[in-house]
Scaffold this motif. Structure first.
Motif, PDB file in Angstrom:
ATOM      1  N   CYS A 166     -82.047 -70.436-128.615  1.00 17.71           N
ATOM      2  CA  CYS A 166     -81.557 -71.806-128.698  1.00 17.71           C
ATOM      3  C   CYS A 166     -80.592 -71.935-129.880  1.00 17.71           C
ATOM      4  CB  CYS A 166     -82.712 -72.785-128.862  1.00 17.71           C
ATOM      5  SG  CYS A 166     -83.882 -72.728-127.479  1.00 17.71           S
ATOM      6  N   THR A 167     -79.559 -72.726-129.661  1.00 16.84           N
ATOM      7  CA  THR A 167     -78.561 -72.939-130.705  1.00 16.84           C
ATOM      8  C   THR A 167     -78.410 -74.441-130.940  1.00 16.84           C
ATOM      9  OG1 THR A 167     -77.391 -70.986-129.908  1.00 16.84           O
ATOM     10  CG2 THR A 167     -76.221 -72.436-131.434  1.00 16.84           C
ATOM     11  N   PRO A 168     -78.849 -74.975-132.067  1.00 15.55           N
ATOM     12  CA  PRO A 168     -78.657 -76.407-132.332  1.00 15.55           C
ATOM     13  C   PRO A 168     -77.207 -76.704-132.710  1.00 15.55           C
ATOM     14  CG  PRO A 168     -79.743 -75.362-134.181  1.00 15.55           C
ATOM     15  CD  PRO A 168     -79.602 -74.301-133.132  1.00 15.55           C
ATOM     16  N   PHE A 169     -76.728 -77.884-132.327  1.00 21.94           N
ATOM     17  CA  PHE A 169     -75.356 -78.264-132.691  1.00 21.94           C
ATOM     18  C   PHE A 169     -75.231 -79.777-132.613  1.00 21.94           C
ATOM     19  CE2 PHE A 169     -75.289 -78.050-128.135  1.00 21.94           C
ATOM     20  CZ  PHE A 169     -74.402 -79.036-127.723  1.00 21.94           C
ATOM     21  N   THR A 170     -74.165 -80.301-133.206  1.00 18.45           N
ATOM     22  CA  THR A 170     -73.836 -81.728-133.150  1.00 18.45           C
ATOM     23  C   THR A 170     -72.396 -81.867-132.623  1.00 18.45           C
ATOM     24  OG1 THR A 170     -73.055 -81.670-135.441  1.00 18.45           O
ATOM     25  CG2 THR A 170     -75.366 -82.267-135.083  1.00 18.45           C
ATOM     26  N   PRO A 171     -72.035 -83.033-132.116  1.00 19.91           N
ATOM     27  CA  PRO A 171     -70.677 -83.192-131.568  1.00 19.91           C
ATOM     28  C   PRO A 171     -69.570 -82.919-132.578  1.00 19.91           C
ATOM     29  CG  PRO A 171     -72.103 -84.970-130.820  1.00 19.91           C
ATOM     30  CD  PRO A 171     -72.881 -84.210-131.834  1.00 19.91           C
ATOM     31  N   ASP A 172     -69.839 -83.103-133.848  1.00 21.25           N
ATOM     32  CA  ASP A 172     -68.775 -82.879-134.826  1.00 21.25           C
ATOM     33  C   ASP A 172     -68.710 -81.433-135.315  1.00 21.25           C
ATOM     34  OD1 ASP A 172     -71.093 -82.778-136.225  1.00 21.25           O
ATOM     35  OD2 ASP A 172     -70.602 -84.366-137.652  1.00 21.25           O
ATOM     36  N   ARG A 177     -71.207 -79.529-136.636  1.00 22.02           N
ATOM     37  CA  ARG A 177     -72.276 -79.072-137.536  1.00 22.02           C
ATOM     38  C   ARG A 177     -73.472 -78.583-136.719  1.00 22.02           C
ATOM     39  NH1 ARG A 177     -74.427 -83.378-140.431  1.00 22.02           N
ATOM     40  NH2 ARG A 177     -73.592 -84.780-138.822  1.00 22.02           N
ATOM     41  N   ALA A 178     -74.283 -77.676-137.351  1.00 23.44           N
ATOM     42  CA  ALA A 178     -75.460 -77.173-136.647  1.00 23.44           C
ATOM     43  C   ALA A 178     -76.569 -78.205-136.604  1.00 23.44           C
ATOM     44  CB  ALA A 178     -75.974 -75.896-137.322  1.00 23.44           C
ATOM     45  N   HIS A 179     -76.761 -78.967-137.670  1.00 19.74           N
ATOM     46  CA  HIS A 179     -77.835 -79.942-137.723  1.00 19.74           C
ATOM     47  C   HIS A 179     -77.265 -81.281-138.173  1.00 19.74           C
ATOM     48  CE1 HIS A 179     -80.930 -76.867-137.178  1.00 19.74           C
ATOM     49  NE2 HIS A 179     -80.228 -76.114-138.031  1.00 19.74           N
ATOM     50  N   GLY A 180     -77.889 -82.350-137.639  1.00 20.14           N
ATOM     51  CA  GLY A 180     -77.472 -83.694-137.991  1.00 20.14           C
ATOM     52  C   GLY A 180     -78.622 -84.664-137.810  1.00 20.14           C
ATOM     53  N   GLU A 181     -78.279 -85.942-137.701  1.00 18.33           N
ATOM     54  CA  GLU A 181     -79.307 -86.955-137.498  1.00 18.33           C
ATOM     55  C   GLU A 181     -79.881 -86.840-136.091  1.00 18.33           C
ATOM     56  OE1 GLU A 181     -80.419 -88.802-139.852  1.00 18.33           O
ATOM     57  OE2 GLU A 181     -78.949 -88.057-141.310  1.00 18.33           O
ATOM     58  N   LEU A 182     -81.060 -87.448-135.915  1.00 13.58           N
ATOM     59  CA  LEU A 182     -81.740 -87.320-134.630  1.00 13.58           C
ATOM     60  C   LEU A 182     -80.912 -87.836-133.440  1.00 13.58           C
ATOM     61  CD1 LEU A 182     -85.440 -88.229-135.552  1.00 13.58           C
ATOM     62  CD2 LEU A 182     -84.535 -86.008-134.913  1.00 13.58           C
ATOM     63  N   PRO A 183     -80.233 -88.935-133.548  1.00 13.93           N
ATOM     64  CA  PRO A 183     -79.497 -89.427-132.371  1.00 13.93           C
ATOM     65  C   PRO A 183     -78.343 -88.526-131.942  1.00 13.93           C
ATOM     66  CG  PRO A 183     -79.847 -91.199-133.963  1.00 13.93           C
ATOM     67  CD  PRO A 183     -80.203 -89.916-134.655  1.00 13.93           C
ATOM     68  N   GLU A 184     -77.884 -87.634-132.830  1.00 16.88           N
ATOM     69  CA  GLU A 184     -76.746 -86.791-132.466  1.00 16.88           C
ATOM     70  C   GLU A 184     -77.088 -85.304-132.411  1.00 16.88           C
ATOM     71  OE1 GLU A 184     -75.094 -86.646-137.093  1.00 16.88           O
ATOM     72  OE2 GLU A 184     -73.905 -87.623-135.530  1.00 16.88           O
ATOM     73  N   GLN A 185     -78.403 -84.961-132.496  1.00 15.95           N
ATOM     74  CA  GLN A 185     -78.833 -83.549-132.500  1.00 15.95           C
ATOM     75  C   GLN A 185     -78.938 -83.029-131.070  1.00 15.95           C
ATOM     76  OE1 GLN A 185     -79.554 -81.460-135.409  1.00 15.95           O
ATOM     77  NE2 GLN A 185     -79.070 -80.133-133.686  1.00 15.95           N
ATOM     78  N   HIS A 186     -78.050 -82.084-130.714  1.00 15.83           N
ATOM     79  CA  HIS A 186     -78.090 -81.435-129.411  1.00 15.83           C
ATOM     80  C   HIS A 186     -78.625 -80.006-129.557  1.00 15.83           C
ATOM     81  CE1 HIS A 186     -75.380 -84.805-128.695  1.00 15.83           C
ATOM     82  NE2 HIS A 186     -75.481 -84.580-127.368  1.00 15.83           N
ATOM     83  N   LYS A 187     -78.892 -79.363-128.416  1.00  6.77           N
ATOM     84  CA  LYS A 187     -79.396 -77.984-128.416  1.00  6.77           C
ATOM     85  C   LYS A 187     -78.836 -77.253-127.194  1.00  6.77           C
ATOM     86  CE  LYS A 187     -83.725 -77.203-129.390  1.00  6.77           C
ATOM     87  NZ  LYS A 187     -85.196 -77.103-129.226  1.00  6.77           N
ATOM     88  N   ARG A 188     -78.374 -76.028-127.443  1.00  2.00           N
ATOM     89  CA  ARG A 188     -77.885 -75.189-126.356  1.00  2.00           C
ATOM     90  C   ARG A 188     -78.909 -74.082-126.108  1.00  2.00           C
ATOM     91  NH1 ARG A 188     -73.728 -73.597-128.581  1.00  2.00           N
ATOM     92  NH2 ARG A 188     -72.238 -75.145-127.796  1.00  2.00           N
ATOM     93  N   LYS A 189     -79.443 -74.005-124.909  1.00  2.00           N
ATOM     94  CA  LYS A 189     -80.417 -72.973-124.526  1.00  2.00           C
ATOM     95  C   LYS A 189     -79.692 -71.919-123.695  1.00  2.00           C
ATOM     96  CE  LYS A 189     -84.522 -74.279-123.370  1.00  2.00           C
ATOM     97  NZ  LYS A 189     -85.670 -74.932-122.700  1.00  2.00           N
ATOM     98  N   THR A 190     -79.754 -70.666-124.170  1.00  2.00           N
ATOM     99  CA  THR A 190     -79.061 -69.567-123.500  1.00  2.00           C
ATOM    100  C   THR A 190     -80.096 -68.593-122.942  1.00  2.00           C
ATOM    101  OG1 THR A 190     -77.243 -69.775-125.082  1.00  2.00           O
ATOM    102  CG2 THR A 190     -77.338 -67.764-123.776  1.00  2.00           C
ATOM    103  N   LEU A 191     -79.990 -68.332-121.635  1.00  2.00           N
ATOM    104  CA  LEU A 191     -80.879 -67.388-120.951  1.00  2.00           C
ATOM    105  C   LEU A 191     -80.108 -66.102-120.684  1.00  2.00           C
ATOM    106  CD1 LEU A 191     -82.745 -69.649-118.366  1.00  2.00           C
ATOM    107  CD2 LEU A 191     -83.662 -68.618-120.422  1.00  2.00           C
ATOM    108  N   LEU A 192     -80.687 -64.978-121.119  1.00  2.00           N
ATOM    109  CA  LEU A 192     -80.080 -63.661-120.924  1.00  2.00           C
ATOM    110  C   LEU A 192     -80.950 -62.835-119.982  1.00  2.00           C
ATOM    111  CD1 LEU A 192     -79.222 -62.815-124.660  1.00  2.00           C
ATOM    112  CD2 LEU A 192     -77.727 -63.889-122.967  1.00  2.00           C
ATOM    113  N   SER A 193     -80.332 -62.215-118.995  1.00  2.00           N
ATOM    114  CA  SER A 193     -81.046 -61.332-118.067  1.00  2.00           C
ATOM    115  C   SER A 193     -80.528 -59.911-118.260  1.00  2.00           C
ATOM    116  CB  SER A 193     -80.832 -61.780-116.620  1.00  2.00           C
ATOM    117  OG  SER A 193     -81.328 -63.080-116.424  1.00  2.00           O
ATOM    118  N   THR A 194     -81.440 -58.929-118.316  1.00  2.00           N
ATOM    119  CA  THR A 194     -81.078 -57.531-118.558  1.00  2.00           C
ATOM    120  C   THR A 194     -81.131 -56.719-117.265  1.00  2.00           C
ATOM    121  OG1 THR A 194     -83.378 -57.057-119.144  1.00  2.00           O
ATOM    122  CG2 THR A 194     -81.875 -57.597-120.936  1.00  2.00           C
TER     123      THR A 194
END
Length: 1403
Positions: free
Chosen positions: A1209-1215, A1217-1234
């Protein structure tokens, strides 16, 4: 002499005779003897010397102080004075001890005549002598040597003693003799201890000096160390006249002359036998002195009486020999009875008796001495049957035997070339050289060969001393009692020291003579062969021992066991008694059976025994060995080959590094000892603890006493031994070790050639020659010198040339091993070795081709061997091997005999394939420091051999070995599973057996990756094709071995569940073969595996691995550019560790300031990267499972095995930054298959599919709350409960100071109802999560209340108050109702969940 001067100085200034010149008389026996000393400070000595002087002068009456002595009263006074000598003061007694002993000897030898009557004072003088010796010994106790002998008394016997009445000249005017006898070596000639530091006494006579018959016996004359001798007084009369009231009556008539004489040795023997208990005890304490005095007297008697030419049987009267026999029996009985009461005295007595009998061999009839030895052995053998601790008694008897066998003429005494019925006594001894040469000059008879190699009755009668020694060795190798290792060492070192003496003796340098000497030790071969299972296993790895014997004989376990610690028949055989029916087998074969459960020999003892065996094999007559080998049964011949195999392993050259490593370990041990000493000095270890520790050390003589400061029993290490060795010493030891290894290997090679010549016409020729070839192959595979390799390769070529069916018709394993050995030597740096190895390999190909116009078998085996060599050998020389291959190609092109065939073309094709493999070798060397790249390269090579099962199997085994070396046991197990699946595919093509797996499909439960082995099918492989699938692994037995190795690796990796799956495939095969022994072992291992699973069910006890996603970016990486891999690292590996490892490795490869680590996990834009640099992005990933998978993956093992999908998982914000306030905190979930599932045959697998999902802030909040709720539930339901963990989770959930805690999340997302209807479901989901969270907090508080003690009640009340405040704050937020909660949602409103809904994301 310094000791004597010190003893004289004890008199001090009180003595009026302090400056007298006594030491000169002691220094040189040719000097005149001093006069009788004057008045002494001690009244007892003064009275004794005065009375003796009066008797010598005959001046009566004589005034003694206030009394007048007459002839009627002097006898009584003299007897009283003899009895009072025990009261004399120590200082003057020590100072004048030689004078006192001289006077006492004179009283014994020349009884005084008083009033015309002979007064026999023999008993009184003998008792006084015993007390004087005891007093002197006790006074000089600090000056005793290692054997407990007093130097002053030893000097008396050696220098000062002479028979009374002799003058300082030898017969014939010859110069005086001061040569010390080697058989009577009372001074420096004797060994320093009973463990015989020397191996043998060597004659000091001139070997070129011919001695005419009738001359003085050189052996006896060298015993003499006396003063002046007058032959005019050499006549003797052994009559004993009756004397006073304490006189001893003898059988001789009264003496009628004016100068009565008696023989000292006869009188000493008689008085010793008839002595009382008190006197006997004093004599036994210092028996060595009286034995030496007796031998010196006997020697002077023979020389002065001109009896050296007399036959040995007539040298001494029968009554004296009877007394000697009684004396030996009495002392021997004392040794036996005192061994458990006073071990130190028993040891001294035993040594003194043995040295006495050894001296008698030089003086008297040797048949008589042998009868005494036989009687003593019978005494010991009888006591052994009832002894509580027989090892102590056996140890003493071993010392006894060793001393006897240290005689100078030991070989001659054994009658090496006499008929089977020896005479009662050997001929008199003459010059050493003449004696030995005459013995060996006679033509040896041809007795039955078998009896010469066994401890049979005829052998022990003909070779008496050698029979005693070897039978003692046979008995030492048999018992299982406590302390038997010491007995092993003593018995083996006795034989070893004798052989060392024979080898260095100039009398036995001739090969024919040495062969006769070796015949004395032929039974040693049978003993060592039968003791083989108990010898130390020098071969690497289990299962090496007795493998050749088991190959030749599948049922050798039926021999009868020998019960108890001591075999009565063997004990009686040692005593010289007749063997009972069948007891011969118990001696020669008994140890082999008993040894299976007996005490194993140490490595040192085993090496010593094996070097003795090699000496016998080297020096024995080859024709005799050949006849013996021809008479051996097949199992015995197999054990003999096993013995030769073990000899090669025991003396294999280890190199200088091994000596340096041993030296460093020894130095470390010395530092540990130094630290212990410092602790003792500083007081951290008390004296009491140290004493208790020492007291627990067992005495080598049994349980009866604990030894602390007994120097004669405790075996102290010499203080002169240095701990660390210099470089020159290490190089010298390495040189000696290398020479010994070459010598041992050459002896084994000669013996193998004898065996081959013996069995060429035998019916079991194939099996024996196969075992011989295995020994040859082992010798070629070990570290050898160039000299041996040239001979060994020549022998190998001869074997293969004469018996090609060994390699091309029977066992293919031998062909594979031979090819591997030859290829290794083809890469040698020594040109001579390369030449021989190339010739051997070429002739192997040629011979295989001549059999069927095709050498497919050798071609395949050579290719497999080179692949194995490349994959497993580090210091492999590619350049030298290419030279050897070019030489082989030249041989083929210039071979006139095969010029018209396709042989040269086939050799050329083979050489091309080998060169390709060597090219892969170069690549592997480049990546030697990069384990992932190295394994990838080996993996690609294995994939390239997909159509060649033998080679693919070889490379799979190479990968397994490399993984095991790196500690990747799970990956090593996977390699073995793939190899087993490959073999199963081949076996399925041959036949359809119900108990065998049906190809790769049967292994799917172990790993889903094995299906890639199904590429081997009918269109690729023909089972009948020559050379393919011909290895030892492509059989049912080979399949069993691969599965067992896989199970072993799984067990080492902690994958116990996989062990069960492997055994599910293995058990039906073992059941079909009725192999119940292996079935029992398999079920036992299954029980252990299941037990460990139960004890480690939670998963915290074992961690299977940590996974990281690694991406490579930059042209410098070549094929790896823009490639993503999932790396499996060892358990609990942190991100910083793998980052540092990869950065350091690639920095060394590419240079400084080239490699950069990408710190974040965001997608990499290659356009923004510097093309001159190499970028590595590393991210921690976790295994990911869909909801339906979790139903089957219940246990911790299930969730860590067979992994294909990973999540990070990679946290990010629209601007940005990796971390921000709760209303603007997003998360990118990456699934890798081998491409493949972990664990696999390599530790990094390429990513084949990548999928991303972006979560909105409310979905991130939902995931966080679900995670907290799961943590609470786990801490609450944990069994057994963990109060600390529960309180930590509670504090993080209800504590008021938590940043972005549950209350803040609720206030941000639940305060207002969202305007966007598509967020209604997320809003409601979050409310339900908070309700569940509150319920779990209540459960956790209730659980915590039950767990806490009285001291934590206030803390618990604080937690409850915090929870109450949290619940009250959440109450209005959780009771809101959504206006359109149940309204249907269109599909277009769910574009934020591109791949999966939040129902999947919350997993």
């Amino acid at each position: 002499m310094a000791i004597l001067a010190g003893a004289l100085a004890l008199c001090g200034p009180r003595s009026s005779l302090a400056p007298c010149a006594i030491p000169e008389a002691f220094l040189d026996p040719r000097l005149a003897r001093p006069l009788t000393p004057g008045p002494l400070q001690d009244p007892h000595l003064d009275k004794f010397f005065t009375l003796v002087h009066v008797l010598e002068e005959g001046a009566f009456p004589f005034r003694l102080k206030d009394a007048v002595l007459s002839e009627g009263t002097v006898e009584q006074e003299l007897r009283a004075s003899l009895a009072a000598l025990r009261l004399a003061s120590p200082e003057p007694l020590v100072a004048f001890s030689h004078h006192v002993l001289d006077k006492l000897v004179r009283l014994v030898v020349r009884p005084p005549i008083i009033g015309g009557q002979i007064v026999n004072l023999g008993r009184g003088a003998f008792e006084a002598m015993a007390h004087v010796v005891s007093l002197v010994h006790r006074s000089l106790e600090a000056a005793q040597d290692a054997r407990g002998h007093c130097p002053l008394l030893a000097a008396y016997v050696h220098y000062a003693f002479r028979l009374p009445g002799t003058e300082p000249s030898l017969p014939g005017g010859a110069p005086p003799v001061t040569v010390q006898s080697t058989t009577l070596a009372r001074g420096p000639g004797r060994p320093a201890s009973l463990y015989l530091a020397r191996s043998k006494s060597i004659s000091s006579s001139n070997p070129d000096l011919a001695v005419a018959p009738g001359s003085v016996d050189d052996e006896v004359s060298r015993i003499l160390a006396s003063k002046g001798i007058d032959r005019s007084h050499s006549w003797v009369n052994s009559a004993y006249a009756p004397g006073g009231s304490r006189a001893v009556l003898r059988r001789a008539p009264p003496y009628c002359g004016a100068d009565p004489r008696q023989l000292l040795h006869e009188e000493l023997a008689l008085q010793w036998v008839v002595s009382g208990s008190t006197v006997r005890e004093a004599i036994l304490q210092h028996a060595w002195f009286f034995f030496q005095l007796m031998v010196k007297s006997m020697t002077l008697h023979l020389l002065l009486g001109q009896r050296l030419d007399t036959p040995r049987k007539l040298r001494f009267p029968g009554r004296f020999l009877d007394d000697i026999a009684a004396l030996v029996g009495s002392v021997g009985l004392e040794v036996i009875t005192r061994v458990h009461k006073d071990a130190e005295l028993a040891e001294r007595l035993n040594a003194s008796l043995a040295f006495f009998l050894s001296d008698l061999l030089s003086l008297t009839d040797r048949g008589f001495v042998f009868s005494l030895v036989r009687a003593h052995y019978k005494q010991v053998a009888t006591r052994l049957l009832s002894a509580p601790n027989p090892v102590a008694l056996l140890t003493l008897r071993m010392d006894f035997t060793r001393i006897l066998c240290s005689h100078e003429h030991y070989v001659t005494l054994n009658l090496p070339c006499c008929p089977l019925s020896p005479p009662a006594s050997p001929s008199p001894s003459i010059s050493s050289t003449t004696s030995q040469s005459s013995t060996f000059s006679s033509q040896a008879p041809d007795p039955k060969v078998t009896s010469m190699f066994e401890l049979s009755g005829p052998f022990r009668q003909q070779h008496f001393l050698a029979g005693l020694l070897l039978t003692e060795l046979a008995l030492a190798l048999e018992p299982e009692a406590e302390g038997v290792s010491l007995l092993h060492k003593k018995a083996i070192s006795a034989v070893h020291s004798l052989l060392c003496g024979h080898d260095a003796d100039p009398r036995y340098t001739d090969a024919t003579v040495k062969a006769r000497v070796a015949e004395l030790y032929l039974p040693l071969l049978s003993l060592a062969r039968d003791t083989l299972p108990r010898l130390h296993d020098f071969a690497e790895g289990p299962g090496q021992r007795s493998r050749l014997a088991s190959m030749l004989d599948s049922d050798t376990e039926g021999e009868g066991d020998i019960g108890g610690t001591i075999n009565p028949s063997v004990a009686m055989a040692i005593a010289g008694g007749p063997l009972a029916p069948g007891s011969r087998a118990s001696i020669s074969q008994g140890p082999a059976t008993a040894s299976r459960s007996g005490c194993p020999l140490s490595a040192e003892s085993s090496r010593t025994l094996l070097v003795c065996v090699l000496w016998v094999l080297k020096n024995a007559e080859p024709a005799l060995l050949q006849r013996w080998a021809a008479d051996l049964a097949l199992p015995q011949l197999g054990r003999l080959l096993d013995l030769l195999y073990l000899c090669l392993a025991a003396f294999e050259y280890k190199g200088k590094k091994a000596f340096e490593r041993i030296n460093s370990l020894t130095f470390k041990k010395s530092l540990d000892m130094k630290a212990r000493l410092e602790e003792a000095i500083l007081g951290t270890i008390g004296a009491r603890q140290e004493m208790v520790r020492r007291s627990r050390e067992r005495s080598p003589f049994g349980n009866q006493e604990n030894v602390r400061w007994r120097k004669s029993i405790t075996h102290w290490k010499q203080t002169s031994d240095r701990v660390d060795k210099t470089k020159d010493e290490i190089e010298h030891e390495a040189l000696v070790d290398g020479n010994l290894a070459t010598e041992a290997s050459l002896v084994v090679l000669d013996t193998l050639e004898i065996i081959v010549q013996t069995v060429m016409l035998s019916e079991a020729r194939e099996s024996i020659l196969g075992a011989v070839l295995k020994v040859v192959l082992y010798s070629l595979g070990s570290a050898q010198s160039a000299l041996f390799l040239q001979h060994g390769l020549a022998t190998q070529r001869a074997l293969v040339s004469k018996f090609p069916e060994l390699l091309f018709e029977e066992d293919t394993e031998l062909c594979a091993d031979l090819c591997l050995r030859l290829l290794r030597h083809c890469g040698s740096r020594i040109s001579a070795i390369r030449t021989h190895a190339s010739a051997s390999l070429y002739l192997l190909m040629r011979q295989n081709f001549e059999i069927g116009n095709n050498f497919a078998r050798v071609k395949m085996q050579v290719t497999m061997s080179l692949s194995s060599l490349v994959g497993t050998t580090q210091n492999f020389s590619e350049e030298h091997l290419r030279r050897s291959l070019k030489t082989i190609l030249t041989y083929a092109e210039e071979d006139v005999g095969l010029r018209d065939s396709t042989f040269a073309e086939q050799v050329q094709d083979l050489m091309f394939n080998l060169h390709m493999i060597l090219t892969d070798t170069v690549k592997m060397k480049e990546h030697q420091e990069d384990p992932e790249m190295l394994i990838d390269l080996m993996y690609r090579i294995a994939r390239g051999y997909q159509g060649s099962p033998d080679l693919r199997l070889t490379w799979l085994q190479n990968m397994a070995g490399k993984h095991a070396e790196l500690g990747n046991h799970a990956e090593a197990a996977q390699c073995m599973v793939h190899a087993a699946a490959l073999v199963a595919e081949y076996l399925a093509l041959l036949e359809d057996s119900r108990h065998l797996p049906v190809g790769c499909v049967s292994f799917q439960n172990i790993s889903s990756n094995v299906l890639e082995e199904s590429a081997i099918s009918d269109d690729i492989l023909s089972p009948d094709e020559e050379g393919f699938c011909s290895g030892k692994h492509f059989t049912e037995l080979g399949l069993v071995g691969l599965l067992e190795q896989a199970a072993t690796y799984f067990t080492m990796g902690g994958l116990y569940e996989a062990v069960n799956e492997v055994y599910k495939t293995l058990i039906p095969i073992l059941e079909a073969h009725r192999d119940y022994k292996k079935l029992a072992a398999v079920h036992g291992k299954l029980q252990e595996a299941f037990t460990k699973i139960m004890h480690q069910s939670s998963g915290w006890e074992r961690v299977f691995g940590t996974y990281f996603r690694v991406g490579f970016y930059g042209s410098r990486f070549g094929d790896l550019d823009e490639q993503e891999f999932v790396y499996k690292e060892p358990s609990i590996t942190k991100l910083a560790e793998i980052s540092h490892r990869l950065e350091e490795f690639y920095t060394e490869r590419f240079g400084e300031d080239v490699v950069e680590i990408v710190k974040d996990s965001n997608p990499v834009d290659k356009a923004k990267l510097d093309p001159q640099k190499a970028y590595i992005q590393i991210t921690y990933v976790e295994p990911h499972f869909d909801t339906y998978e979790l139903k089957d993956r219940v246990t911790y093992f299930d969730r860590n095995y067979g992994l294909r999908t990973f999540l990070f998982c990679t946290p990010f914000t629209p601007d940005g930054r990796a971390h921000g306030e709760l209303p603007e905190q997003h998360k990118r979930k990456t699934l890798l298959s081998t491409d493949h599932a972990f664990p696999y045959i390599k530790t990094r697998i390429r990513v084949c599919h990548r999928e991303e999902t972006v979560l909105t802030p409310v979905e991130v909040a939902i995931e966080d709350m679900q995670k907290k709720t799961r943590e609470l539930a786990f801490a609450t339901e944990q069994d057994p409960p963990d109060a600390k963990m529960l309180q930590m989770v509670l504090q993080g959930s209800v504590g008021p100071t938590v940043n972005q805690g549950p209350l803040e999340v609720a206030q941000v997302f639940l305060t207002e109802i969202p305007e966007d209807p598509k967020l209604f479901r997320h809003h409601n989901k979050l409310r339900l999560c908070f309700k569940d969270f509150c319920k779990k907090c209540e459960d956790a508080l209730r659980k915590n209340k039950a767990l806490i003690g009285p001291d934590q009640k206030e803390y618990h009340r604080e937690l409850e108050r915090n929870y109450t405040r949290l619940r009250e704050a959440l109450q209005p937020l959780l009771t809101q109702r959504l206006p359109q909660l149940l309204a249907p949602t269109t599909a277009s409103l769910r574009n934020s969940l591109h791949r999966a809904s939040f129902r999947k994301a919350d997993v």
